[in-house]
Design a protein around this motif. Structure first.
Motif, short mmCIF file in Angstrom:
data_model
loop_
_atom_site.label_atom_id
_atom_site.label_comp_id
_atom_site.label_asym_id
_atom_site.label_seq_id
_atom_site.Cartn_x
_atom_site.Cartn_y
_atom_site.Cartn_z
N PHE A 155 -1.51 -3.68 8.31
CA PHE A 155 -0.86 -3.46 7.03
C PHE A 155 -1.89 -3.60 5.92
O PHE A 155 -2.60 -4.59 5.85
CB PHE A 155 0.28 -4.46 6.86
N ASN A 156 -1.96 -2.62 5.05
CA ASN A 156 -2.97 -2.58 4.00
C ASN A 156 -2.46 -3.25 2.74
O ASN A 156 -1.79 -2.63 1.92
CB ASN A 156 -3.37 -1.13 3.74
N THR A 157 -2.76 -4.54 2.56
CA THR A 157 -2.28 -5.27 1.39
C THR A 157 -2.97 -4.81 0.12
O THR A 157 -2.41 -4.90 -0.96
CB THR A 157 -2.46 -6.78 1.56
N HIS A 158 -4.20 -4.30 0.24
CA HIS A 158 -4.91 -3.78 -0.93
C HIS A 158 -4.14 -2.59 -1.52
O HIS A 158 -3.95 -2.51 -2.73
CB HIS A 158 -6.33 -3.38 -0.54
N LEU A 159 -3.72 -1.69 -0.66
CA LEU A 159 -2.94 -0.54 -1.11
C LEU A 159 -1.62 -0.99 -1.72
O LEU A 159 -1.19 -0.47 -2.76
CB LEU A 159 -2.67 0.42 0.05
N LEU A 160 -0.96 -1.97 -1.10
CA LEU A 160 0.30 -2.48 -1.63
C LEU A 160 0.12 -3.02 -3.03
O LEU A 160 0.96 -2.82 -3.90
CB LEU A 160 0.85 -3.56 -0.70
N GLY A 161 -0.99 -3.70 -3.29
CA GLY A 161 -1.28 -4.20 -4.62
C GLY A 161 -1.39 -3.09 -5.64
O GLY A 161 -0.88 -3.19 -6.75
N HIS A 162 -2.07 -2.00 -5.27
CA HIS A 162 -2.18 -0.84 -6.16
C HIS A 162 -0.82 -0.23 -6.45
O HIS A 162 -0.51 0.12 -7.58
CB HIS A 162 -3.09 0.24 -5.56
N VAL A 163 -0.01 -0.11 -5.42
CA VAL A 163 1.33 0.47 -5.59
C VAL A 163 2.17 -0.42 -6.50
O VAL A 163 2.83 0.06 -7.42
CB VAL A 163 2.02 0.68 -4.23
N ALA A 164 2.14 -1.72 -6.27
CA ALA A 164 2.93 -2.65 -7.09
C ALA A 164 2.52 -2.57 -8.55
O ALA A 164 3.37 -2.55 -9.44
CB ALA A 164 2.78 -4.07 -6.56
N ARG A 165 1.22 -2.53 -8.82
CA ARG A 165 0.75 -2.44 -10.21
C ARG A 165 1.16 -1.10 -10.82
O ARG A 165 1.54 -1.04 -11.99
CB ARG A 165 -0.75 -2.62 -10.28
N ALA A 166 1.10 -0.03 -10.06
CA ALA A 166 1.47 1.29 -10.58
C ALA A 166 2.96 1.36 -10.89
O ALA A 166 3.36 1.95 -11.89
CB ALA A 166 1.09 2.38 -9.59
N VAL A 167 3.78 0.75 -10.06
CA VAL A 167 5.23 0.78 -10.30
C VAL A 167 5.57 0.00 -11.55
O VAL A 167 6.36 0.44 -12.37
CB VAL A 167 6.00 0.22 -9.08
N THR A 168 5.02 -1.18 -11.69
CA THR A 168 5.36 -2.00 -12.84
C THR A 168 4.78 -1.44 -14.12
O THR A 168 5.36 -1.60 -15.19
CB THR A 168 4.90 -3.46 -12.65
N ALA A 169 3.65 -0.78 -14.03
CA ALA A 169 3.01 -0.23 -15.22
C ALA A 169 3.66 1.09 -15.64
O ALA A 169 4.08 1.25 -16.78
CB ALA A 169 1.52 -0.03 -14.98
N ASP A 170 3.76 2.03 -14.75
CA ASP A 170 4.24 3.35 -15.10
C ASP A 170 4.60 4.11 -13.82
O ASP A 170 3.73 4.38 -13.00
CB ASP A 170 3.16 4.11 -15.87
N PRO A 171 5.87 4.46 -13.65
CA PRO A 171 6.27 5.21 -12.44
C PRO A 171 5.52 6.54 -12.29
O PRO A 171 5.26 6.98 -11.18
CB PRO A 171 7.76 5.45 -12.64
N ASN A 172 5.14 7.16 -13.41
CA ASN A 172 4.40 8.42 -13.32
C ASN A 172 3.01 8.21 -12.72
O ASN A 172 2.49 9.07 -12.03
CB ASN A 172 4.30 9.08 -14.69
N GLU A 173 2.40 7.05 -12.98
CA GLU A 173 1.10 6.73 -12.37
C GLU A 173 1.25 6.63 -10.86
O GLU A 173 0.39 7.10 -10.11
CB GLU A 173 0.55 5.42 -12.95
N ALA A 218 3.47 8.20 -9.08
CA ALA A 218 3.67 9.58 -8.61
C ALA A 218 2.32 10.28 -8.44
O ALA A 218 2.11 10.99 -7.45
CB ALA A 218 4.55 10.35 -9.58
N ILE A 219 1.41 10.05 -9.36
CA ILE A 219 0.08 10.65 -9.26
C ILE A 219 -0.65 10.10 -8.04
O ILE A 219 -1.23 10.83 -7.25
CB ILE A 219 -0.73 10.40 -10.54
N ARG A 220 -0.60 8.77 -7.86
CA ARG A 220 -1.29 8.14 -6.73
C ARG A 220 -0.73 8.60 -5.38
O ARG A 220 -1.44 8.64 -4.39
CB ARG A 220 -1.22 6.62 -6.83
N LEU A 221 0.56 8.91 -5.35
CA LEU A 221 1.19 9.38 -4.12
C LEU A 221 1.02 10.88 -3.90
O LEU A 221 1.48 11.42 -2.90
CB LEU A 221 2.69 9.02 -4.11
N GLY A 222 0.40 11.55 -4.86
CA GLY A 222 0.17 12.98 -4.74
C GLY A 222 1.39 13.82 -5.07
O GLY A 222 1.52 14.95 -4.61
#
Length: 76
Positions: free
Chosen positions: A1-19, A21-25
């Protein structure tokens, strides 16, 4: 399980859902992304902040059921 990736996703969700969406392609905007990621308990505790994901979950279950049914009919 990639906790580093999870951290990026969590920060992107709390900051801006559009960010996220960009990270998920998914492009720059995804109209239902915030709704899809909002648990019913969060929506209940934060009235008016966002819709919960129950409606989209129901729709996804129906689409999945349709796809499985179609495959079963084709094979049998």
């Amino acid at each position: 399980f990639n906790t580093h990736l999870l951290g990026h996703v969590a920060r992107a969700v709390t900051a801006d859902p559009n960010e996220l969406a960009i990270r998920l392609g998914l492009g720059g905007t995804c109209a239902h992304l915030e709704e899809a990621l909002t648990h019913p308990s969060y929506a209940n505790e934060h009235k008016g902040s966002a819709k919960d994901n129950q409606r989209l979950e129901f729709l996804g279950d129906a689409v999945l059921g349709l796809c499985v049914s179609e495959q079963l009919m084709d094979r049998f």
